[in-house]
Design an enzyme around this catalytic site. Structure first.
Site, short mmCIF file in Angstrom:
data_model
loop_
_atom_site.label_atom_id
_atom_site.label_comp_id
_atom_site.label_asym_id
_atom_site.label_seq_id
_atom_site.Cartn_x
_atom_site.Cartn_y
_atom_site.Cartn_z
N LYS A 59 48.48 47.61 23.47
CA LYS A 59 49.67 46.99 22.96
C LYS A 59 50.85 47.94 23.27
O LYS A 59 52.04 47.38 23.34
CB LYS A 59 49.37 46.61 21.40
CG LYS A 59 48.70 45.38 21.22
CD LYS A 59 48.78 44.64 20.17
CE LYS A 59 47.84 43.52 19.91
NZ LYS A 59 47.78 43.01 18.39
N LYS A 104 44.86 32.81 23.26
CA LYS A 104 45.78 32.21 22.54
C LYS A 104 47.44 32.23 23.06
O LYS A 104 48.13 31.66 22.43
CB LYS A 104 45.64 32.44 21.25
CG LYS A 104 46.15 33.60 20.47
CD LYS A 104 45.21 34.07 19.31
CE LYS A 104 45.69 33.57 17.92
NZ LYS A 104 46.97 34.11 17.46
N LYS A 119 38.96 35.71 29.28
CA LYS A 119 38.89 34.89 28.29
C LYS A 119 40.06 34.15 28.13
O LYS A 119 41.33 34.39 28.56
CB LYS A 119 38.86 35.97 27.13
CG LYS A 119 39.04 35.41 25.57
CD LYS A 119 39.01 36.67 24.63
CE LYS A 119 39.58 35.99 23.26
NZ LYS A 119 40.13 37.02 22.52
#
Ligand code: TRP
Length: 337
Positions: free
Chosen positions: A120, A205, A202
């Site tokens: 991040k 979201k 994956k």
């Protein structure tokens, strides 16, 4: 012997979700759908982790609306406020309070080594704030406040759970047993769902490609469009095979959404061509999610009810959290108020 003492106390399960991006059918199949069944067996606590998501800059009005929407989506999926505690993390001040205390039992080096911190901070180079570094300590506070035994986590959160265990153990060893040391809960069936556009990744979201992920509250036309555009391969036979990740992913989704076995789906769709297979798969998702979407729209029309459920959830959470905080404060030598 009183009746009470005959009853074994249920184990506590805790999970949180950050109100960012969308709640996807991947979250539904891999997580939420399993939680529904856990609500009877355990004392479940589900939090909207609205403090965690502040590590990334949010637009205030949008953020508030999204957090409310996530809460309504939890309820619409069947998480039941009569059985479980559903609440917003920021409504229970003890999360921040315990996080501060646990900070003093956590080493900077441990946090700097976290994979997600490294990822991040590379992604948000211009905003590597203290919250980003401290994120796992707040998550440890979430879990430890409630004397949680089990945390259902995906692979990406395993390292954070390990740190929560380390912090709990460290604290317990310095003082005396204070926190339950939580364990990862591995779901019996927790299919992993891949992106519809890049089946080797994956389903995320917060994927910037709007066709990659399906929201549990997407309208039927949107769902159908996304499935029709799903990436497959150029050998048009429906089989569940490692070298056919797109088709295999669709088979998994189709199977979970209908309760039919992969084998029976393969038998039916083997030679029908991808267009029909994808359309029927989309149709199955639309049907399964129809009641979720309807309930969601109804709930979003009743903000007073949502606020009421949230307030009751926070109150129940606070009662448990306050007990842990008193214990912690006593042990470390704070003057009790
Ligand atoms: N960090 C988790 C995630 O991004 C969300 C989360 C916050 C959480 N607090 C938690 C998960 C406590 C489990 C337990 O997915």
């Amino acid at each position: 012997m009183t009746e009470q003492s005959n009853v074994e106390r249920k184990k506590i399960v805790y999970s949180g979700i950050q109100p960012t991006g969308i709640i996807t059918i991947g979250n539904y199949i891999g997580a939420i759908n399993n939680w529904l069944g856990m609500q009877d067996e355990y004392d479940c606590i589900f939090g909207i982790a609205d403090l965690h998501a502040l590590t990334v800059r949010q637009v205030p009005a949008e953020y508030r609306a999204r957090a409310t929407s996530f809460f309504a989506q939890y309820l619409a999926c069947g998480l039941d406020p009569e059985k479980s505690i559903l609440y917003f993390q920021s409504h229970v001040a003890e999360h921040s309070e315990l996080a501060w205390i646990l900070n003093c039992y956590t080493y900077v080096g441990e946090m700097q080594r976290m994979t997600q911190f490294k990822d991040k901070s590379a992604k948000h180079e211009d905003n590597v704030n203290m919250g980003l570094l401290d994120y796992p300590v707040l998550m440890a506070a979430d879990i430890l406040l409630y004397q949680t035994s089990l945390v259902p986590v995906g692979i990406d959160q395993k390292q954070h759970l390990e740190i929560a265990r380390d912090i709990a153990t460290r604290f317990n060893n310095i003082y005396s047993p204070t926190f339950t040391v939580p364990e990862a809960y591995i779901a019996k069936s927790g299919a992993k769902i891949a992106s519809l556009q890049n089946p080797s990744a994956k389903m995320s979201k917060s994927d910037p490609d709007p066709n990659a992920a399906v929201s549990i509250i997407d309208d039927p036309d949107t769902i159908m469009r996304k499935f029709k555009r799903a990436v497959t391969d150029c050998e048009p036979v429906v089989e569940y095979r490692e070298d056919k990740p797109g088709v295999s992913n669709l088979l998994t989704i189709f199977s979970v959404m209908t309760g039919r076995s992969i084998d029976s789906l393969v038998e039916e769709y083997h030679d029908t061509g991808y267009a029909k297979f994808k359309a029927d798969c989309g149709e199955a998702v639309v049907e399964k999610l129809r009641p979720v979407r309807e309930e969601y729209l109804r709930l979003m029309d009743d903000k007073k009810y949502l606020a009421d459920v949230a307030a009751k959830g926070a109150e129940r959470a606070r009662r448990i959290a306050a007990r842990t905080m008193t214990k912690v404060k006593k042990k470390i030598g704070l003057v009790l108020a």
